[in-house]
Design a protein around this motif. Sequence first.
Motif, PDB file in Angstrom:
ATOM      1  N   ALA A   1       0.817  -1.214   0.000  1.00  0.00           N
ATOM      2  CA  ALA A   1       0.000   0.000   0.000  1.00  0.00           C
ATOM      3  C   ALA A   1       0.847   1.259   0.000  1.00  0.00           C
ATOM      4  O   ALA A   1       0.394   2.325  -0.410  1.00  0.00           O
ATOM      5  CB  ALA A   1      -0.926   0.004   1.219  1.00  0.00           C
ATOM      6  N   GLY A   2       2.122   1.148   0.434  1.00  0.00           N
ATOM      7  CA  GLY A   2       2.991   2.318   0.482  1.00  0.00           C
ATOM      8  C   GLY A   2       2.732   3.145   1.721  1.00  0.00           C
ATOM      9  O   GLY A   2       1.857   2.835   2.544  1.00  0.00           O
ATOM     10  N   PRO A   3       3.474   4.229   1.881  1.00  0.00           N
ATOM     11  CA  PRO A   3       3.317   5.064   3.071  1.00  0.00           C
ATOM     12  C   PRO A   3       1.970   5.762   3.082  1.00  0.00           C
ATOM     13  O   PRO A   3       1.408   6.069   2.025  1.00  0.00           O
ATOM     14  CB  PRO A   3       4.467   6.086   2.941  1.00  0.00           C
ATOM     15  CG  PRO A   3       4.751   6.128   1.475  1.00  0.00           C
ATOM     16  CD  PRO A   3       4.497   4.755   0.960  1.00  0.00           C
ATOM     17  N   PRO A   4       1.394   5.992   4.257  1.00  0.00           N
ATOM     18  CA  PRO A   4       0.104   6.686   4.326  1.00  0.00           C
ATOM     19  C   PRO A   4       0.251   8.139   3.897  1.00  0.00           C
ATOM     20  O   PRO A   4       1.336   8.724   3.985  1.00  0.00           O
ATOM     21  CB  PRO A   4      -0.256   6.584   5.821  1.00  0.00           C
ATOM     22  CG  PRO A   4       1.069   6.472   6.511  1.00  0.00           C
ATOM     23  CD  PRO A   4       1.941   5.690   5.578  1.00  0.00           C
ATOM     24  N   PRO A   5      -0.830   8.755   3.382  1.00  0.00           N
ATOM     25  CA  PRO A   5      -0.763  10.167   3.010  1.00  0.00           C
ATOM     26  C   PRO A   5      -0.354  11.036   4.193  1.00  0.00           C
ATOM     27  O   PRO A   5      -0.765  10.797   5.328  1.00  0.00           O
ATOM     28  CB  PRO A   5      -2.206  10.480   2.569  1.00  0.00           C
ATOM     29  CG  PRO A   5      -2.797   9.152   2.209  1.00  0.00           C
ATOM     30  CD  PRO A   5      -2.143   8.157   3.124  1.00  0.00           C
ATOM     31  N   ALA A   6       0.469  12.016   3.923  1.00  0.00           N
ATOM     32  CA  ALA A   6       0.952  12.881   4.995  1.00  0.00           C
ATOM     33  C   ALA A   6      -0.136  13.863   5.425  1.00  0.00           C
ATOM     34  O   ALA A   6      -1.049  14.190   4.660  1.00  0.00           O
ATOM     35  CB  ALA A   6       2.183  13.653   4.525  1.00  0.00           C
TER      36      ALA A   6
ATOM     37  N   ALA B   1       4.670  11.084  -3.853  1.00  0.00           N
ATOM     38  CA  ALA B   1       4.779   9.705  -3.375  1.00  0.00           C
ATOM     39  C   ALA B   1       3.888   9.456  -2.165  1.00  0.00           C
ATOM     40  O   ALA B   1       3.282   8.391  -2.032  1.00  0.00           O
ATOM     41  CB  ALA B   1       6.229   9.367  -3.047  1.00  0.00           C
ATOM     42  N   ASN B   2       3.815  10.445  -1.270  1.00  0.00           N
ATOM     43  CA  ASN B   2       2.943  10.300  -0.105  1.00  0.00           C
ATOM     44  C   ASN B   2       1.980  11.473   0.040  1.00  0.00           C
ATOM     45  O   ASN B   2       1.505  11.780   1.135  1.00  0.00           O
ATOM     46  CB  ASN B   2       3.761  10.130   1.178  1.00  0.00           C
ATOM     47  CG  ASN B   2       4.714  11.292   1.413  1.00  0.00           C
ATOM     48  OD1 ASN B   2       4.813  12.208   0.587  1.00  0.00           O
ATOM     49  ND2 ASN B   2       5.421  11.268   2.528  1.00  0.00           N
TER      50      ASN B   2
ATOM     51  N   ASP C   1       6.653  15.449 -11.980  1.00  0.00           N
ATOM     52  CA  ASP C   1       5.490  15.143 -11.143  1.00  0.00           C
ATOM     53  C   ASP C   1       4.190  15.737 -11.688  1.00  0.00           C
ATOM     54  O   ASP C   1       3.163  15.738 -10.998  1.00  0.00           O
ATOM     55  CB  ASP C   1       5.722  15.661  -9.716  1.00  0.00           C
ATOM     56  CG  ASP C   1       6.882  14.970  -9.031  1.00  0.00           C
ATOM     57  OD1 ASP C   1       7.113  13.786  -9.331  1.00  0.00           O
ATOM     58  OD2 ASP C   1       7.578  15.617  -8.225  1.00  0.00           O
ATOM     59  N   ILE C   2       4.214  16.224 -12.914  1.00  0.00           N
ATOM     60  CA  ILE C   2       3.037  16.881 -13.479  1.00  0.00           C
ATOM     61  C   ILE C   2       1.836  15.941 -13.554  1.00  0.00           C
ATOM     62  O   ILE C   2       0.693  16.355 -13.371  1.00  0.00           O
ATOM     63  CB  ILE C   2       3.378  17.458 -14.870  1.00  0.00           C
ATOM     64  CG1 ILE C   2       4.241  18.705 -14.694  1.00  0.00           C
ATOM     65  CG2 ILE C   2       2.119  17.795 -15.656  1.00  0.00           C
ATOM     66  CD1 ILE C   2       4.728  19.298 -15.978  1.00  0.00           C
ATOM     67  N   ALA C   3       2.104  14.647 -13.806  1.00  0.00           N
ATOM     68  CA  ALA C   3       0.996  13.694 -13.916  1.00  0.00           C
ATOM     69  C   ALA C   3       0.183  13.589 -12.629  1.00  0.00           C
ATOM     70  O   ALA C   3      -0.964  13.135 -12.655  1.00  0.00           O
ATOM     71  CB  ALA C   3       1.535  12.312 -14.313  1.00  0.00           C
ATOM     72  N   SER C   4       0.754  14.021 -11.505  1.00  0.00           N
ATOM     73  CA  SER C   4       0.055  13.926 -10.221  1.00  0.00           C
ATOM     74  C   SER C   4      -0.741  15.193  -9.881  1.00  0.00           C
ATOM     75  O   SER C   4      -1.247  15.315  -8.760  1.00  0.00           O
ATOM     76  CB  SER C   4       1.059  13.637  -9.097  1.00  0.00           C
ATOM     77  OG  SER C   4       1.949  14.733  -8.926  1.00  0.00           O
TER      78      SER C   4
END
Length: 290
Positions: free
Chosen positions: A24-29, A44-45, A126-129
Amino acid sequence: MNDELNTLLLAEVRRLADALERLAGPPPAVNDWNAADCFVWVPANLRLQPVPRPNRVALKLIRGVEHVRDILHENTLRFAEGFAANNVLLWGARGMGKSSLVKAVHEDVRAATGVSLKLVEVHREDIASLPELLDILKASGHRVIVFCDDLSFDHDDTAYKSLKAALDGGIEGRPDNVLFYATSNRRHLLPRNMIENEQSTAINPSEAVEEKVSLSDRFGLWLGFHKCSQDDYLTMIDGYADHFELGLDRETLHAQALEWATTRGGRSGRVAWQYIQDLAGRLRKPLQKE
């Protein structure tokens, strides 16, 4: 026997839970908007990394671009005050202070109005995000300038489509509290040979070119930066020298600055600043940008 089986089952459950957590990766900050006025987007987070000490110079030190400076300042002031403003593309000669101007205008307007105006830098890769970022900014309660520095796209690069969608805002429209500023050496953000290649290979050349250059049309303001004259270059040098009290007589200062520009192969705001850094270092005088 049951206790042993339960222990094994519990260990297996924990192992599976750990594996799922890693996938799942790191939780949203949890983003703290009070931590700073400038942030860097970390997709990433889903984190906005605070920048307590931004790399910027005071607005009064940016010389030779007064016309575009005033336009950008007025556009930013209107946005900070809650009125209509345009997305801005600052394009043109390298080293003429495009990104420095964005950061300086942001700070000047923020300090003058007292509005909680934030600057969020998004890296080119990071434009895609951007859709995820806009969701966060929309709910932030702050007025935010999203800043893309040195923006350009190469052949087979489809990330520009994400930016087009973000600028238009899709069906919801761009959030009222968000504005886009971008800098680029290219007016259309795409290299000329890429546009010409689209013309030569497409079934309908005009449609292919329209698709590529329509990105820059999403910016309501185009502010052009051109190579500076010798007088403008020396005006920049004088402004820095006076502000930092370097104490060199004008004749010597100008002679050294022109020689420095010759060795660098051209004149620009960046070259002027690099000379001032060299001069201050030789004179053993500190440079405090703010």
